[in-house]
Design a protein around this motif. Structure first.
Motif, PDB file in Angstrom:
ATOM      1  N   GLN A  31       0.798  -1.220   0.000  1.00 33.16           N
ATOM      2  CA  GLN A  31       0.000   0.000   0.000  1.00 33.16           C
ATOM      3  C   GLN A  31       0.837   1.279   0.000  1.00 33.16           C
ATOM      4  OE1 GLN A  31      -1.982   0.031   3.990  1.00 33.16           O
ATOM      5  NE2 GLN A  31      -0.456  -1.529   4.390  1.00 33.16           N
ATOM      6  N   TYR A  32       2.127   1.173   0.387  1.00 30.89           N
ATOM      7  CA  TYR A  32       2.940   2.386   0.495  1.00 30.89           C
ATOM      8  C   TYR A  32       3.714   2.611  -0.793  1.00 30.89           C
ATOM      9  CZ  TYR A  32       1.644   1.680   5.321  1.00 30.89           C
ATOM     10  OH  TYR A  32       0.923   1.493   6.459  1.00 30.89           O
ATOM     11  N   VAL A  33       3.108   3.328  -1.717  1.00 31.11           N
ATOM     12  CA  VAL A  33       3.789   3.533  -2.995  1.00 31.11           C
ATOM     13  C   VAL A  33       4.757   4.713  -2.938  1.00 31.11           C
ATOM     14  CG1 VAL A  33       1.885   2.494  -4.272  1.00 31.11           C
ATOM     15  CG2 VAL A  33       1.952   4.954  -3.987  1.00 31.11           C
ATOM     16  N   SER A  34       4.646   5.533  -1.914  1.00 34.05           N
ATOM     17  CA  SER A  34       5.579   6.652  -1.781  1.00 34.05           C
ATOM     18  C   SER A  34       5.604   7.088  -0.326  1.00 34.05           C
ATOM     19  CB  SER A  34       5.151   7.826  -2.669  1.00 34.05           C
ATOM     20  OG  SER A  34       3.892   8.299  -2.247  1.00 34.05           O
ATOM     21  N   GLY A  35       6.490   8.039  -0.024  1.00 37.46           N
ATOM     22  CA  GLY A  35       6.537   8.572   1.341  1.00 37.46           C
ATOM     23  C   GLY A  35       7.416   7.729   2.243  1.00 37.46           C
ATOM     24  N   GLY A  36       7.922   8.337   3.312  1.00 33.86           N
ATOM     25  CA  GLY A  36       8.914   7.678   4.145  1.00 33.86           C
ATOM     26  C   GLY A  36       8.385   6.974   5.379  1.00 33.86           C
ATOM     27  N   ASN A  37       7.102   7.148   5.683  1.00 35.17           N
ATOM     28  CA  ASN A  37       6.587   6.570   6.924  1.00 35.17           C
ATOM     29  C   ASN A  37       5.385   5.671   6.668  1.00 35.17           C
ATOM     30  OD1 ASN A  37       7.713   9.471   7.751  1.00 35.17           O
ATOM     31  ND2 ASN A  37       7.923   8.084   9.477  1.00 35.17           N
ATOM     32  N   SER A  38       5.320   4.591   7.398  1.00 33.47           N
ATOM     33  CA  SER A  38       4.147   3.718   7.284  1.00 33.47           C
ATOM     34  C   SER A  38       3.114   4.123   8.319  1.00 33.47           C
ATOM     35  CB  SER A  38       4.547   2.265   7.492  1.00 33.47           C
ATOM     36  OG  SER A  38       4.547   1.946   8.872  1.00 33.47           O
ATOM     37  N   GLY A  39       1.947   3.502   8.241  1.00 39.19           N
ATOM     38  CA  GLY A  39       0.911   3.724   9.248  1.00 39.19           C
ATOM     39  C   GLY A  39       0.487   2.399   9.836  1.00 39.19           C
ATOM     40  N   LEU A  40      -0.703   2.359  10.363  1.00 42.12           N
ATOM     41  CA  LEU A  40      -1.254   1.097  10.881  1.00 42.12           C
ATOM     42  C   LEU A  40      -2.121   0.456   9.806  1.00 42.12           C
ATOM     43  CD1 LEU A  40      -2.454   1.805  14.516  1.00 42.12           C
ATOM     44  CD2 LEU A  40      -0.182   1.279  13.663  1.00 42.12           C
ATOM     45  N   GLN A  41      -2.379  -0.804   9.975  1.00 43.71           N
ATOM     46  CA  GLN A  41      -3.244  -1.494   9.026  1.00 43.71           C
ATOM     47  C   GLN A  41      -3.867  -2.717   9.684  1.00 43.71           C
ATOM     48  OE1 GLN A  41       0.169  -3.292   6.409  1.00 43.71           O
ATOM     49  NE2 GLN A  41      -1.523  -4.743   6.578  1.00 43.71           N
ATOM     50  N   THR A  42      -4.968  -3.138   9.112  1.00 42.76           N
ATOM     51  CA  THR A  42      -5.518  -4.436   9.461  1.00 42.76           C
ATOM     52  C   THR A  42      -4.602  -5.471   8.820  1.00 42.76           C
ATOM     53  OG1 THR A  42      -7.706  -3.448   9.398  1.00 42.76           O
ATOM     54  CG2 THR A  42      -7.605  -5.846   9.308  1.00 42.76           C
ATOM     55  N   PRO A  43      -4.292  -6.576   9.519  1.00 41.11           N
ATOM     56  CA  PRO A  43      -3.367  -7.542   8.927  1.00 41.11           C
ATOM     57  C   PRO A  43      -3.813  -7.973   7.527  1.00 41.11           C
ATOM     58  CG  PRO A  43      -3.761  -8.082  11.217  1.00 41.11           C
ATOM     59  CD  PRO A  43      -4.689  -6.955  10.876  1.00 41.11           C
ATOM     60  N   SER A  44      -2.808  -8.215   6.686  1.00 44.87           N
ATOM     61  CA  SER A  44      -3.097  -8.598   5.300  1.00 44.87           C
ATOM     62  C   SER A  44      -3.222 -10.110   5.203  1.00 44.87           C
ATOM     63  CB  SER A  44      -1.969  -8.128   4.390  1.00 44.87           C
ATOM     64  OG  SER A  44      -1.895  -6.735   4.400  1.00 44.87           O
ATOM     65  N   THR A  45      -4.201 -10.534   4.429  1.00 43.54           N
ATOM     66  CA  THR A  45      -4.464 -11.968   4.338  1.00 43.54           C
ATOM     67  C   THR A  45      -4.263 -12.489   2.937  1.00 43.54           C
ATOM     68  OG1 THR A  45      -6.774 -11.474   3.912  1.00 43.54           O
ATOM     69  CG2 THR A  45      -6.187 -12.004   6.170  1.00 43.54           C
ATOM     70  N   ARG A  46      -4.033 -13.785   2.887  1.00 43.93           N
ATOM     71  CA  ARG A  46      -4.065 -14.491   1.607  1.00 43.93           C
ATOM     72  C   ARG A  46      -5.525 -14.691   1.225  1.00 43.93           C
ATOM     73  NH1 ARG A  46      -0.164 -17.072   4.819  1.00 43.93           N
ATOM     74  NH2 ARG A  46       1.883 -16.471   4.052  1.00 43.93           N
ATOM     75  N   ARG A  47      -5.751 -14.938  -0.057  1.00 47.88           N
ATOM     76  CA  ARG A  47      -7.131 -15.123  -0.501  1.00 47.88           C
ATOM     77  C   ARG A  47      -7.154 -16.277  -1.474  1.00 47.88           C
ATOM     78  NH1 ARG A  47      -9.144  -9.820  -2.738  1.00 47.88           N
ATOM     79  NH2 ARG A  47      -9.680  -9.427  -0.576  1.00 47.88           N
ATOM     80  N   TYR A  48      -8.108 -17.177  -1.312  1.00 46.43           N
ATOM     81  CA  TYR A  48      -8.185 -18.285  -2.261  1.00 46.43           C
ATOM     82  C   TYR A  48      -9.621 -18.768  -2.385  1.00 46.43           C
ATOM     83  CZ  TYR A  48      -7.151 -20.196   2.349  1.00 46.43           C
ATOM     84  OH  TYR A  48      -7.121 -20.430   3.693  1.00 46.43           O
ATOM     85  N   GLY A  49      -9.908 -19.358  -3.507  1.00 41.80           N
ATOM     86  CA  GLY A  49     -11.279 -19.799  -3.712  1.00 41.80           C
ATOM     87  C   GLY A  49     -11.504 -20.391  -5.082  1.00 41.80           C
ATOM     88  N   VAL A  50     -12.751 -20.326  -5.516  1.00 39.97           N
ATOM     89  CA  VAL A  50     -13.186 -20.981  -6.745  1.00 39.97           C
ATOM     90  C   VAL A  50     -13.890 -19.970  -7.622  1.00 39.97           C
ATOM     91  CG1 VAL A  50     -14.608 -22.843  -7.691  1.00 39.97           C
ATOM     92  CG2 VAL A  50     -13.576 -23.101  -5.443  1.00 39.97           C
ATOM     93  N   ASN A  51     -13.643 -20.070  -8.904  1.00 43.55           N
ATOM     94  CA  ASN A  51     -14.357 -19.239  -9.852  1.00 43.55           C
ATOM     95  C   ASN A  51     -15.067 -20.140 -10.848  1.00 43.55           C
ATOM     96  OD1 ASN A  51     -14.157 -18.010 -12.831  1.00 43.55           O
ATOM     97  ND2 ASN A  51     -14.555 -16.393 -11.357  1.00 43.55           N
ATOM     98  N   LEU A  52     -16.291 -19.754 -11.152  1.00 45.52           N
ATOM     99  CA  LEU A  52     -17.129 -20.519 -12.063  1.00 45.52           C
ATOM    100  C   LEU A  52     -17.593 -19.568 -13.144  1.00 45.52           C
ATOM    101  CD1 LEU A  52     -17.982 -23.465 -11.612  1.00 45.52           C
ATOM    102  CD2 LEU A  52     -20.184 -22.581 -10.824  1.00 45.52           C
TER     103      LEU A  52
END
Lengths: 1078, 531
Positions: A1053-1074
């Motif tokens: 999410q940090y495409v620029s700038g020198g400082n990060s912030g807080l975030q909700t933990p990032s998750t993997r995603r998986y499933g099925v598409n039909l």
């Protein structure tokens, strides 16, 4: 062929343009015969629309209609028709006095089949395109899905960086060639978008116009490039109708970026903790640090749920144990992303219809959070006659959620409460019944009552609703005056309204709301925008071998925006969320703005044979945000392309070699791309905590107004403060000039293709808030100043290493891009910007807060307490932009199976990790119980100072003197000895990690972005069903692997700038598409 | 075809209607949301708010630099003298200019109540800034685009101008009052009473003269005779006559006193009292210490009575923050406040949003300024009388007067009703005054030290950084230093110029720091007024 043939036509190009126009209207006056016919594709037998047909030896021609038919009045002096179409071999057919000539065209493997969509929706043969455009097929983004159409472009386009946010409804940070405000265009018309109101299932293609030249036709909104979206229309199905269903269900589970915390020590300070009232009445029982308290050893300590002695009224100590191991992981749930789309298309000669509806449901990983997006899309095209055609589209999009979490730093954030400042002494499961008995609706239960909040209470009672309705509609009427001259009228409306609310329950606390008596807030915003265009299109071979394609048009853009924000000042009755229930006077504010832009523009492409194309565009805008006299401005662009391989003898291995170059100058003035909560200008976030929601705007900024602001100052009465910005009645628009050079090189029958672009963007003079001496009474003056130069490379490599009609196919696309921006000029008489930046400096130099004072040989200087001394001035710590960005896509297919995956990332640059900083300061960082800190942490608890920090101390009782730049002026007078002072780990950590330098990390990361394993049911099987035409099923995964130096933050999410912030933990995603077609 | 052309026509009309062209481009350029002009009274409100807001509030870092209290929780701050950029009041001064313009625009005469107050504000804010940094642009400042690079005037020139403004303000108010213009709309400090502003103006003048005590012999500043003139001509230079004339800020539900019930849990044990203040008050058996502070938990646990002045213990501001946190946080067991140190009074500062009045210019300071001037021989009068008035008025502010005083304290360190207890002490001003540490020694150096010490006590949590300025000027009282005060054990003596000056007004800035500090804009460089 010889290069010399180029010369005569070049002279022709120099012929004044008006002359060319004159010659236009005097061409058709010969005797004629009428020939009709149909053009079909040899491979599929389907009709080919758009094939150009020329009566050989004349300038008379036409093109096939949507059903592949044509009708041409052939002059009697012509005996042969020439059929040509991009991607097919050109075919000549003798007429032989027949009235019907049907033709079958064969695919030309050596020919390029590429058509790109350029500005204004003009479809161009790639050979005639002189600008950098990269296209992404919409179908490739709807398998391993993102909830947001733009997120899906991450890693797919060289030069486009998409920083997807892990938060529900957060707009991704999108950067194109280092610029963040990018124009989005749907079916030729700019739209106002938060990126969530675009339905991925309705997208035929994304066309990314990377530079100013490509998008100059859109005026100031297009100055940073544009993403053009072409929606699906009708159907190509031979039956005249089709029904498509696409359904995905994906689970968000398993964290790839989550802070690791220690669960061995509880909250408190210097090992001390005892609960009395959780508000500072006990021993460090309010506003505590999560991990600096006692060790969990089962020792008796009064805690929030310890029983109360009925005699003394005091809590009876209970064993102190780590009841809350992995609280956060136990609190968060798997998320769901479910998307369903059904579309119905129908087409005949007369009309072309498509209806599509999608529903995206996203269940957040934080309990009781979700997001729904419902989309309806109708396109209807109708042909009144061969000459008069009508096209229309209407999209309705609604985002709605009763609650989305706010993760920004503060007691409003679950992460703040659970990871940074909440300890492991309480069990999250015990927090599910969050009301205190007898105080339901009034008082939450938690382990602390001064600063923090119970996470379940926050999730189920502190609700942030969001409803946004977007309607985008357009209609156009096209009249074909002659075969080569069209007139189009088009009008489009973009409008949305937004309603956001916040219900803050009694006993919830946040920054500035310490009385904890509840609040209710409403944020309403409305936007309306209309674009009406007249467009004249001319496309003709003026002379044999010389084609002109000229579009000219005018546009009126009208814009209106209004917003209103209101908040209670605490509540009288708990749980009643109504302004009439405000304890103190309600606070409200409103805002309105309007703008008009009148424009005229043209695009003219001239092509000589297949030798070269020169494209020029120009646009004049009259913009209401600028002072009269300076509000009309022109921007030109010119692009050149030539396909060397078409006319130079090249080795057989080279199938295509194109060079291109372009230049454009674009301008803009006093508009802003997004707008926040009212008061919308300069007011920032009226809440004083949490996330400020910025909606798309593209309206006036009123930056140049000399005005008072009138906030409430003393005792809820207003005061007037005059602006600190000097306005400028002579302000000119900002200016950017961009040049780019590119090549497109393909070998082995186009199986390996390299597309490279180098660009130089001279940005400025901009409209710029020049800092002025504050002793003038003002902090800045709005001027035309500051210039920067951005240079960069974008490279896309496409390969088809394996290709077989029946066996294994392998396609690969690799993208690489890099850029840097340096300051080239500031303002006459000014030689530094923002204290630090000088001409020649890169603009992404990161000057960090609390850099450490150091000796000549780079050792940290500690004070007598054994802790680092900070430099009083920010110091340069590194560059914040990545060195380069890359993406690799692979797609394999074998019979009915497909397998694709994408790996992408960004390499280089630094970032200060705020999550690390705060987990250290709160005593929760896992490193505190590992390695060399482990023992010191225990000694802290025992009350023994044992930690010796790195670096030196001043030996000779010297005193550090700093100059105004933060440099030590008297290093030569000082002598140093290694630091030997023992210190509490807590106090050392609190100093060392309260700095950008102590938390600096590499921002390089790599990511296995998506994996799709697909199986398409064989046609033979489906034919028996007589119902389903195609069917495929895919196993999909997103964000499966993440590689980074530290994984407590998600660098995406940090495409620029020198400082990060807080975030909700990032998750993997998986499933099925039909995916089914009926 | 007819249908088609009608359709085309309708389409065209629709497009034009949607693009709605009612407003002209000129109208559209203007910001409809904000005012281009404002009543002077509204601008005054903002300036008056800044008078309190940006000059050193109670329980702020400024009050730590005054060594009234200390912070022991590094997350929220420290006690270091690492001065940064000066608080920048030029924006407020710009609003002063605007206020004057708005008053004139609305038809006021050249000299009007806003222009008179404008002079007071200029003097006040320039003094605040110059006392911190030194030279400043004054003559060429505040002209907006008229002069983007104002030259710096020397500190002496700045103070000459400050005194001029104050004299003009005083004369203007006299003239206005004579004309019957006695009120200024929008003023929330004195309910618009210009005569009270006149008193404040002269009180500020005395503060400024005292500020210049090291330059008392400068002919141009003319400190001594100006002082004598004020003293000898009360009709021309009316002064505050008591606490009801104080220029002071009263907190309310919207502008809460900085220490209040909301932040008890944040600050209560993280802010302990500083040794400088506690020792000076406790050693004089001054009940003010019992009003503003709690007895230390460890002392009570050890058996001391809360009425025992030795139960009040402050931490040296120079103490290592680690050790201060450790000592302030020691567990004294149930029923006792934690720690070895006294905390700020729970009942006075943590039970409501109003707290106490915060003096911007208070009567006790005026008394001590008069006493100091007399002690220094700048005029004739009874220094001791003013000294005593100063002590008395300050003590009365805290409810300390003759008789039996009931003190409230927190037995546990908490602030609930059940936590509080009371004790009584007997107080007699005469007895208090008779102490050798209090009794005035005549117009001598020890006498001056007494005045300055009592002045320091009277500055507790008010008047911005006056306590520090007096220390810097005289060395009285003794401030503590150590690793906790940073800056290699030194009390910094000046702030830095706004960083932006280095690039926005480079030539003038460099010239100013060159002539003052040999080019080093540092916090340990001595100001001209301190030489």
């Amino acid at each position: 062929m010889n290069l010399r043939v180029l010369l005569p036509p070049l002279r022709l190009v120099r012929t004044p343009l008006p002359l060319l126009f004159l010659t236009l209207f005097c061409l058709q006056s010969f005797a004629q015969t009428i020939v009709t016919g149909t053009v079909t594709d040899q491979a599929t037998g389907e009709a080919i629309p758009g094939v150009s047909i020329l009566a050989k030896g004349t300038t008379v021609g036409t093109s096939t209609a949507i059903d592949g038919t044509y009708r041409l009045n052939v002059p009697t002096n012509s005996k042969t028709l020439v059929f040509s179409f991009v991607g097919f071999g050109t075919k000549e057919m003798a007429i032989n006095n027949q009235s019907t000539v049907n033709v079958v065209l064969a695919t030309d493997l050596r020919q390029l089949q590429e058509v790109v969509v350029t500005a204004l929706g003009i479809k161009k043969d790639i050979r005639r395109t002189g600008v950098a455009i990269q296209t992404v097929d919409g179908a490739s983004t709807v398998k391993a899905r993102e909830p947001n159409a733009i997120n899906a472009l991450a890693g797919k386009v060289a030069g486009l960086t998409v920083g997807a946010s892990p938060e529900l409804l957060r707009r991704p940070n999108v950067m194109l060639r280092g610029n963040s405000d990018i124009l989005y265009v749907v079916d030729g018309v700019p739209v106002n978008t938060d990126t969530w109101n675009i339905s991925p299932d309705d997208i035929e293609t994304y066309s990314v116009l990377k530079g100013a030249t490509a998008s100059a036709l859109y005026g100031f909104r297009g100055k940073n490039g544009a993403i053009l979206i072409t929606t699906k229309r009708g159907t190509k199905d031979k039956r005249g109708f089709s029904v498509d269903v696409n359904s995905s269900t994906m689970i968000d589970n398993g964290f790839y970026a989550i802070p690791k915390v220690q669960d061995e020590y509880g909250p408190g300070d210097h090992g001390r903790y005892a609960f009395v009232d959780g508000k500072g009445g006990g021993l460090n029982d309010g506003d505590y640090d999560a991990g600096w308290g006692p060790k969990f050893e089962g020792q008796p300590i009064p805690q929030y749920d310890s029983p109360i002695d009925p005699v003394t009224g005091q809590r009876i100590p209970t064993p102190y144990i780590a009841r809350g191991k992995d609280n956060l992981k136990r609190f968060l749930n798997p998320g769901i992303l479910s998307t369903n789309n059904i579309s119905i298309g129908a087409s005949t000669e007369k009309y072309n219809l498509r209806f599509s509806t999608s529903h995206i449901f996203q269940k957040g990983i934080v309990p009781n959070t979700k997001l729904n997006i419902t989309n309806f899309n109708i396109t209807a095209d109708y042909n009144f006659s061969k000459k008069l055609t009508f096209q229309s589209g209407l999209q309705y999009n609604r985002q709605y959620t009763p609650n989305i979490p706010d993760v920004n730093y503060g007691p409003n954030s679950i992460i703040y409460n659970m990871t940074l400042w909440g300890g492991a002494d309480w069990n999250v499961d015990d927090m599910r019944n969050y009301w205190q008995p007898g105080k339901e609706g009034i008082q939450q239960i938690y382990a602390e009552y001064q600063r923090y909040n119970n996470p379940y209470f926050m999730s189920y009672e502190w609700l942030r609703g969001h409803q946004k309705t977007d309607v985008i509609g357009q209609a156009s009427l096209n009249y074909k005056i002659t075969d080569f001259l069209d007139v189009m009228l088009r009008t489009q409306v973009t409008t949305w309204n937004l309603f956001r609310s916040e219900k803050m329950p009694y006993s919830a606390g946040s920054y500035g709301r310490e009385e904890r008596r509840g609040d209710y807030r409403e944020d309403r915003r409305n936007l309306f925008e209309n674009n009406t265009d007249v467009l004249v299109k001319f496309d003709k071979d003026l002379f044999p071998d010389f084609n002109a394609k000229i579009w000219a048009g005018g546009n009126i853009r009208s814009f209106e925006y209004s917003s209103q924000y209101g908040s209670t000042d605490y509540l009288n009755v708990p749980g009643l969320y109504n302004f009439s229930n405000s304890a103190r006077p309600v606070k409200t504010s409103n805002y309105g703005s309007a703008m008009r832009v009148n424009s005229a523009y043209y695009s003219a492409d001239f092509t000589y044979r297949n030798l070269f194309t020169i494209s020029t565009t120009g646009r004049v805008d009259k913009l209401s945000t600028l002072p009269t006299g300076n509000n009309t401005f022109f921007y030109p662009s010119v692009a050149f392309s030539t396909v060397l391989s078409d006319y130079l003898k090249m080795p057989d291995v080279i199938s295509f070699f194109k060079l291109r170059g372009s230049y454009a100058n674009v301008k803009d003035a006093l508009t802003r791309s997004t707008i926040g909560t009212t008061p919308a200008l300069g007011g920032g976030n009226p809440l004083g905590y949490g996330d400020q929601y910025y909606s798309p705007y593209d309206g006036p900024s009123y930056q140049n107004a000399a005005v008072y602001s009138t906030p409430f100052a003393y005792n809820n009465t207003p005061a007037a403060y005059y602006t600190n910005t000097l306005n400028n009645p002579n302000l000119q628009p900002s200016s950017t000039s961009q040049s780019e050079f590119g090549l497109d090189f393909r070998i082995l029958e186009n199986r390996i293709a390299l597309d490279a672009t180098y660009f130089v963007s001279n940005e400025g003079p901009r409209i710029f808030s020049l800092p002025v001496s504050t002793t003038t009474g003002y902090s800045s003056a709005l001027v035309n100043g500051i210039k920067t130069r951005k240079t960069g490379w974008e490279v896309a490599l496409t390969g088809k290493p394996l290709r077989s009609a029946t066996g294994l196919n392998w396609n690969v696309v690799a993208n690489y891009s890099t850029f840097k921006e340096v300051l080239t000029e500031i303002y006459p008489g000014v030689d530094a910007l923002d204290t630090f930046f000088k001409v020649g400096d890169r603009l992404d130099k990161f000057y960090g807060r609390h850099a450490f004072a150091k000796t000549d040989d780079g050792q940290i200087i500690n004070d007598a307490s054994g802790r680092p001394v900070y430099s009083p001035v920010r110091q340069f710590l590194g560059y914040s932009n990545p060195k380069f960005v890359f993406g690799i896509n692979n797609k394999f297919s074998y019979h009915d199976f497909t397998f694709s995956f994408q790996f992408d990332g960004r390499i280089g640059g630094v970032i200060a990790d705020y999550v690390q900083q705060q987990t250290f300061r709160g005593g929760r960082n896992i490193a505190l119980v590992q390695g060399k800190m482990e023992e010191a942490r225990y000694q802290d608890y025992k009350g023994v100072k044992s930690w010796v920090g790195p670096g030196v101390q001043i030996a000779n009782d010297g005193k550090l003197n700093f100059d105004a730049d933060g440099e030590i002026t008297n290093l030569n007078e000082l002598t140093f000895t290694p630091n030997t002072t023992k210190q509490f780990l807590q106090d050392w950590v609190s100093r060392y990690y309260d700095s950008d330098e102590g938390n600096l990390m590499s921002r390089s990361f790599g990511m296995l972005r998506e994996v799709v394993i697909g199986y398409a049911l064989p046609v033979s099987l489906l034919e028996r069903s007589k119902f389903i035409k195609t069917a495929s099923i895919s196993l999909v995964g997103r964000n499966l692997l993440y590689f980074a130096e530290k994984k407590d933050i998600d660098l995406n999410q940090y495409v620029s700038g020198g400082n990060s912030g807080l975030q909700t933990p990032s998750t993997r995603r998986y499933g099925v598409n039909l995916s089914l077609t009926f | 075809m007819k249908f088609k052309s009608r359709f085309t026509y309708a389409f065209l009309v629709l497009g034009l209607v949607l693009s709605g062209c009612e407003k002209s481009f000129e109208d559209l350029e203007k910001d409809p949301n904000r005012a281009i002009t404002a009543p002077a009274s509204l601008v005054l409100q903002g300036i008056e708010f800044d008078l309190y807001d940006n000059t050193g509030r109670p329980f702020s870092s400024e009050m730590r630099w005054n060594q009234f209290y200390a912070i022991n929780y590094n997350y929220y701050g420290n006690n270091e003298y690492q001065f940064q950029e000066m608080p920048n009041h030029f924006f407020t001064l710009k609003n002063v200019v605007k206020m004057e313009q708005e008053a004139k625009r609305a038809g006021a005469a050249d000299v009007n109540s806003y222009s008179a107050l404008g002079k007071f504000f200029r003097a006040y804010f320039y003094d605040q800034m110059s006392a911190r940094v030194g030279d400043l642009p004054a003559m060429e400042a505040l002209e907006g685009s008229g002069n983007l690079t104002p030259k710096y005037d020397t500190q002496k020139q700045v103070y000459v101008q400050i005194l001029k403004w104050l004299d003009e303000a005083n004369a203007d108010i006299t003239a206005l009052v004579a004309k019957g213009e006695t009120s200024v709309p929008g003023d929330f400090y004195f309910g618009g009473d210009l005569r009270k502003w006149q008193k404040a103006t002269n009180a500020l003048k005395l503060r400024v003269l005292i500020r210049l005590s090291k330059k008392a012999d400068d002919a141009e500043l003319n400190v001594k005779s100006r002082f004598a003139e004020v003293l000898s001509n009360p009709a021309k230079f009316p002064l505050l006559e008591g606490m009801s004339d104080n220029l002071q800020f009263i907190s309310n539900n919207f502008n809460k006193y900085p220490s209040n019930p909301d932040n008890f849990g944040f600050d209560a044990t993280r802010q302990n009292m500083a040794k400088t203040y506690i020792d000076l008050a406790a050693s004089r058996q001054d009940p003010r210490v019992m009003v503003v502070a709690e007895p230390a938990g460890a002392e009570l646990k050890a058996g001391k009575k809360p009425s025992d002045f030795t139960a009040f213990v402050g931490a040296s501001s120079g103490e290592d923050l680690t050790d201060m946190a450790d000592k302030a946080g020691r567990d004294n067991g149930a029923g006792f406040a934690p720690g070895l140190y006294s905390f700020q009074s729970r009942s006075r500062y943590y039970t409501n949003y109003v707290g106490e009045a915060v003096f911007i210019l208070g009567y006790p300071e005026l008394c001590f300024n008069l006493a100091e001037g007399l002690n220094r021989g700048w005029g004739s009068g009874d220094a001791e009388a003013w000294y005593k008035k100063g002590i008395k008025s300050s003590q009365e502010f805290y409810g300390v007067k003759d008789g039996t005083l009931t003190m409230r304290y927190s037995r546990t360190g908490g602030r609930d009703a059940a936590d509080f207890g009371t004790y009584t002490i007997d107080f007699s001003f005469d007895k208090y005054y008779a102490q050798p540490l209090v009794k005035y020694d005549g117009n001598t150096a020890p006498g001056l030290e007494k005045i300055l010490t009592q002045k320091y006590l009277a500055f507790f949590m008010n008047s911005g950084m006056e306590a520090y300025f007096n220390y810097r000027r005289t060395g009285i009282p003794k401030f503590y230093t150590g690793v906790g005060t940073g800056n290699s054990g030194r009390i910094a003596v000046r702030w830095l110029y706004p960083f932006s000056e280095r690039t926005t007004n480079e030539t003038n800035y460099k010239e100013a720091i060159q002539r003052q500090f040999s080019g080093n804009d540092g916090i340990n460089e001595t100001l001209w007024i301190s030489k």
